[in-house]
Design a protein around this motif. Structure first.
Motif, PDB file in Angstrom:
ATOM      1  N   UNK A 156       0.843  -1.189   0.000  1.00 54.68           N
ATOM      2  CA  UNK A 156       0.000   0.000   0.000  1.00 54.68           C
ATOM      3  C   UNK A 156       0.881   1.243   0.000  1.00 54.68           C
ATOM      4  N   UNK A 157       0.473   2.226  -0.779  1.00 53.67           N
ATOM      5  CA  UNK A 157       1.243   3.452  -0.874  1.00 53.67           C
ATOM      6  C   UNK A 157       0.877   4.459   0.193  1.00 53.67           C
ATOM      7  N   UNK A 242      -2.091  12.244   3.096  1.00 47.61           N
ATOM      8  CA  UNK A 242      -3.472  12.678   3.325  1.00 47.61           C
ATOM      9  C   UNK A 242      -3.742  12.896   4.804  1.00 47.61           C
ATOM     10  N   UNK A 243      -4.235  14.076   5.135  1.00 49.28           N
ATOM     11  CA  UNK A 243      -4.530  14.396   6.519  1.00 49.28           C
ATOM     12  C   UNK A 243      -3.425  15.103   7.255  1.00 49.28           C
ATOM     13  N   UNK A 244      -2.265  15.293   6.612  1.00 48.16           N
ATOM     14  CA  UNK A 244      -1.177  16.022   7.257  1.00 48.16           C
ATOM     15  C   UNK A 244      -1.492  17.511   7.325  1.00 48.16           C
ATOM     16  N   UNK A 245      -0.973  18.138   8.345  1.00 55.10           N
ATOM     17  CA  UNK A 245      -1.033  19.591   8.458  1.00 55.10           C
ATOM     18  C   UNK A 245       0.395  20.114   8.548  1.00 55.10           C
ATOM     19  N   UNK A 304       5.327  19.855  11.052  1.00 52.23           N
ATOM     20  CA  UNK A 304       4.104  19.257  10.513  1.00 52.23           C
ATOM     21  C   UNK A 304       3.552  18.202  11.450  1.00 52.23           C
ATOM     22  N   UNK A 305       2.265  17.946  11.262  1.00 49.97           N
ATOM     23  CA  UNK A 305       1.593  16.808  11.872  1.00 49.97           C
ATOM     24  C   UNK A 305       1.498  15.712  10.821  1.00 49.97           C
ATOM     25  N   UNK A 306       1.962  14.513  11.114  1.00 43.41           N
ATOM     26  CA  UNK A 306       1.927  13.458  10.098  1.00 43.41           C
ATOM     27  C   UNK A 306       0.516  12.990   9.811  1.00 43.41           C
ATOM     28  N   UNK A 307       0.389  12.278   8.704  1.00 45.04           N
ATOM     29  CA  UNK A 307      -0.905  11.750   8.292  1.00 45.04           C
ATOM     30  C   UNK A 307      -1.433  10.753   9.315  1.00 45.04           C
ATOM     31  N   UNK A 308      -2.742  10.770   9.580  1.00 43.51           N
ATOM     32  CA  UNK A 308      -3.332   9.734  10.440  1.00 43.51           C
ATOM     33  C   UNK A 308      -3.562   8.424   9.694  1.00 43.51           C
ATOM     34  N   UNK A 309      -3.266   8.423   8.381  1.00 43.06           N
ATOM     35  CA  UNK A 309      -3.515   7.247   7.548  1.00 43.06           C
ATOM     36  C   UNK A 309      -2.181   6.661   7.113  1.00 43.06           C
ATOM     37  N   UNK A 310      -1.863   5.481   7.606  1.00 41.92           N
ATOM     38  CA  UNK A 310      -0.628   4.799   7.241  1.00 41.92           C
ATOM     39  C   UNK A 310      -0.949   3.328   6.994  1.00 41.92           C
TER      40      UNK A 310
END
Length: 422
Positions: A156-157, A242-245, A304-310
């Motif tokens: 998965x990417x 996706x979902x990063x700030x 930054x805040x990392x993506x909540x989707x991994x």
């Protein structure tokens, strides 16, 4: 019934054609310069999309040889979409960028990973391997990627922009060019180069109506987009998904945000220079401004805040590396995390070769797959320790160590040059 009113799609503010050369298109640029005017302007709180070409600007094809990688014109690369001005942003502010989505084009459901030539781009092991051009084409199936050039793996990417940042001020641009020139002067004739100076050849600002004088100045002074810097830039952080700030320092009025070099997937480190799964695609943003944010947050570089989707790969095979060049001349280095990372990666490559992957396939796989690298310790002189974690679940077969050893398979080879040189 579904309600049409208030069902307004988010607008695509900049459109590109992923199959056309970037230097034939508007809304793209491949140099950093404060005098590049914004191509579009948005209000804080707007949700919008922009389209991006791949980082080479359509120089790489979906085929089975690597001549295109060998021949890439590096003066033309990192074609960024933008600049995008945000109303009300002023120097000293913090630009908050929410990355809401990153997707490939439906009409281009593939990407590529490449090993670049020693004398044209390089990569982490360019000198050790005397690198010749190789590549793997990856096909996208929803969130998953597979490659005919590296069989036996599927993962998965974590799609993200490899390159995103704000425009520099004149003062900051001058600092970049000065310090990087000093580094180049200190390493004359280095192969691969230690830095890339301003280069008018290949410079592109895709905007109509700019004066010849302005275009000439941008081309002559503009910073190359190869490295990351204080404004963000080409940092290749896979967790900016996706979902990063993101929180960027603002150096010019409007901030002038630019983005490009989209990746379908990447491992920590992006080893092979063109080391992610490079793709063209669409990114969705929402922005806001924190006034005087540079002072409030001591914002010398983005945070930054990392993506909540991994992707969840709970089982990993972890390779250690220390700051001793035991794959080379055995030299002891003092607390050098780069040397330690290289040793961990070389240990993983050697292990993958025992499974049947070629060195080139292993090099590309560690670049493209969602591997995780961590600094284990930088306190125990003289050896820094770095780890590289390879997800076990991305393989179609068992890769774990066993009493009887590892089963070596025939897994072919990635795409190589038409003359067969490796």
């Amino acid at each position: 019934m579904a309600t049409r009113i208030n069902s307004v799609p988010h607008p695509t503010l900049i459109q590109v054609d992923p199959f056309l050369p970037a230097d034939e298109q508007q809304g793209l640029h491949n140099r950093w310069h404060p005098d590049i005017p914004p191509f579009v302007t948005v209000k804080p709180g707007d949700v919008f999309k922009v389209e991006c070409v791949d980082w080479t600007g359509a120089q790489i094809g979906n085929n089975d040889n690597s001549d295109d990688v060998r021949d890439v014109d590096l003066t033309k690369v990192h074609n960024l979409t933008g600049p995008i001005a945000i109303e009300g942003a002023e120097p000293g502010d913090c630009l908050v960028v929410d990355i809401l989505d990153v997707t490939p084009f439906e009409k281009m459901p593939w990407g590529y990973t490449g090993i670049f030539e020693l004398r044209n781009g390089g990569g982490l092991f360019a000198r050790e391997f005397n690198s010749r051009a190789c590549k793997a084409i990856w096909d996208f199936h929803g969130v998953y990627a597979t490659s005919r050039h590296i069989p036996g793996v599927r993962f998965a990417g974590v799609s993200h922009p490899g390159l995103i940042g704000t425009a520099p001020s004149h003062e900051l641009l001058a600092q970049w060019n000065k310090r990087e020139k000093e580094l180049i002067d200190a390493h004359p004739g280095a192969v691969p180069p230690v830095a890339f100076p301003p280069e008018p050849v290949g410079a592109h600002v895709g905007q109509l109506g700019l004066s010849d004088n302005l275009k000439e100045r941008i081309a002559r002074e503009g910073a190359r987009t190869i490295p990351g810097r204080e404004h963000g830039g080409n940092c290749d952080i896979k967790n900016l998904s996706r979902g990063s700030r993101c929180y960027f320092p603002v150096f010019v009025r409007g901030a002038n945000l630019s983005v490009g070099d989209l990746h379908f997937s990447q491992g920590d480190g992006e080893l092979s220079f063109c080391g992610a799964i490079e793709m063209a695609g669409i990114i969705t943003f929402k922005t806001s401004i924190i006034k005087n944010g540079v002072e409030k947050f001591a914002l010398k570089q983005p945070i930054f805040l990392p993506s909540p989707i991994d992707p969840v790969y709970s089982s990993k095979l972890v390779f250690e590396g220390i700051s001793v060049d035991y794959h080379g001349d055995g030299k002891q280095y003092n607390m050098d995390a780069t040397v330690a990372y290289k040793q961990a990666a070389l240990n993983a490559i050697a292990y993958l070769q025992k499974l049947g992957f070629t060195r080139e396939q292993a090099y590309i796989l560690l670049s493209a797959a969602p591997i995780e690298a961590h600094v284990g310790a930088v306190v125990d002189s003289p050896n820094a320790c770095v780890t590289l974690a390879l997800p076990v679940g991305i393989f179609d077969f068992d890769i774990l160590p066993k009493e009887e050893g590892l089963q070596k398979r025939d897994l072919g080879q990635c795409a190589v040059r038409s003359d067969g040189l490796l």
